[in-house]
Design an enzyme around this catalytic site. Structure first.
Site, PDB file in Angstrom:
ATOM      1  N   ASP B   8       0.853  -1.179   0.000  1.00 31.07           N
ATOM      2  CA  ASP B   8       0.000   0.000   0.000  1.00 31.07           C
ATOM      3  C   ASP B   8       0.900   1.243   0.000  1.00 31.07           C
ATOM      4  O   ASP B   8       2.050   1.173   0.441  1.00 31.07           O
ATOM      5  CB  ASP B   8      -0.851  -0.044   1.275  1.00 31.07           C
ATOM      6  CG  ASP B   8      -1.714   1.178   1.435  1.00 31.07           C
ATOM      7  OD1 ASP B   8      -2.231   1.677   0.423  1.00 31.07           O
ATOM      8  OD2 ASP B   8      -1.877   1.626   2.582  1.00 31.07           O
ATOM      9  N   ASP B  10      -0.230   5.027   0.838  1.00 26.13           N
ATOM     10  CA  ASP B  10      -0.509   6.002   1.895  1.00 26.13           C
ATOM     11  C   ASP B  10      -0.377   5.393   3.284  1.00 26.13           C
ATOM     12  O   ASP B  10      -0.986   4.377   3.594  1.00 26.13           O
ATOM     13  CB  ASP B  10      -1.922   6.575   1.725  1.00 26.13           C
ATOM     14  CG  ASP B  10      -2.076   7.267   0.385  1.00 26.13           C
ATOM     15  OD1 ASP B  10      -1.083   7.840  -0.108  1.00 26.13           O
ATOM     16  OD2 ASP B  10      -3.186   7.229  -0.172  1.00 26.13           O
ATOM     17  N   ASP B 134      -2.092  -0.561   5.916  1.00 29.13           N
ATOM     18  CA  ASP B 134      -2.478  -0.066   7.249  1.00 29.13           C
ATOM     19  C   ASP B 134      -3.983  -0.196   7.486  1.00 29.13           C
ATOM     20  O   ASP B 134      -4.447   0.076   8.590  1.00 29.13           O
ATOM     21  CB  ASP B 134      -2.040   1.396   7.430  1.00 29.13           C
ATOM     22  CG  ASP B 134      -2.726   2.327   6.448  1.00 29.13           C
ATOM     23  OD1 ASP B 134      -2.766   1.989   5.242  1.00 29.13           O
ATOM     24  OD2 ASP B 134      -3.220   3.375   6.870  1.00 29.13           O
TER      25      ASP B 134
END
Lengths: 180, 180
Positions: B8, B10, B134
């Protein structure tokens, strides 16, 4: 659980070749017709313009204005009732096309959720039951069942189930609905 | 055959929260610090500004200017020698970010091939052995092994292997190289 189908955009959902020929013929005062590309691509027919052909693909508005393939919207709507649908389009070679492809999908296929749009390069990253694509190289790396959408550049290829148009896609995925 | 890791962007590769707080504090003359977001997100702390916070994410240049997470480049380079690396970023909620994310990746991670960039929404479409993310919701739909990158909004979650920073990622994927 619904089975998942991933669809390529260019030359499956969107008629890229017609737009490319129109722009190419206008720019170089040529008169190439789509039927001349049945067994070869434009770059093979006009190799001295390979760079210029790539430039046309990068022109602002090129992808935004592509015509929708015949019956694509209607069949996609029908499939949407029985399958989980994703769009998996190779966008990394022409990064200028991201927004245009997004807007094009929102305009012509508003019933599809953007959460199921995938802009990628290597399609072996796609986790789906089926991938409908006109590029043999994309289907080779795919782990599900590859469905080959007929295009000039996949002439003679027989390793995959072949569909010639969207009515074939309907017949393959919705056999009981065929011819209704 | 190399195992495949999808990352991922961000809050894993890019420090989104610092930039968001800086812009928020400047716009609303506030002084929120990152440690105030350990167990809650900015929208929960300032619910009356939920719309404005989303507007900040859409500002031109927001994603292009994000700082790279500490050690991310170095560890990614090491992983690149042993794994097949993909970037899988949720880009469909803020479509204005496509080009900025692409340019950001090319600048900071020039050794990664754009063919392995994936801009998507629903990450259950990702076919990989590991996904480092996250967001618990992204890992839940993923079919490989999910690795949870610690962030304020996944506090207390214990269903996945957790990494707090990029040194943890190195230790997990390259144990023999740890502490060298």
């Amino acid at each position: 659980m619904r089975k998942r189908i991933a669809f390529d955009m260019d030359e499956v959902m969107a008629d890229l070749v017609s737009e490319l020929l129109e722009r190419y013929n206008e720019r170089f005062e040529d008169s190439i017709q789509p039927n001349q590309l049945v067994t070869q691509k434009l770059q093979d027919l006009r190799p001295h313009h390979t760079k210029e052909i790539y430039e046309i693909l990068q022109e602002p508005g090129f992808f935004r204005g592509l015509a929708v393939m015949e019956d694509a919207v209607e069949v996609m709507k029908e499939l949407d009732e029985h399958y989980e649908l994703f769009i998996a389009t190779a966008a990394m070679e022409v990064p200028t096309c991201f927004n245009e492809k997004y807007e094009w999908l929102r305009e012509h296929f508003p019933f599809l959720t953007p959460q199921n749009f995938v802009f990628c390069g290597d399609k072996s990253i796609i986790h789906a039951d089926y991938l409908v694509d006109d590029h043999v190289s994309k289907l080779e790396g795919f782990t599900g069942e590859g469905i080959l959408y007929t295009a000039f550049h996949n002439h003679g290829e027989d390793r995959f189930t072949r569909v010639d148009h969207w009515k074939d896609i309907r017949n393959f995925f919705l056999p009981v609905h065929a011819n209704t």
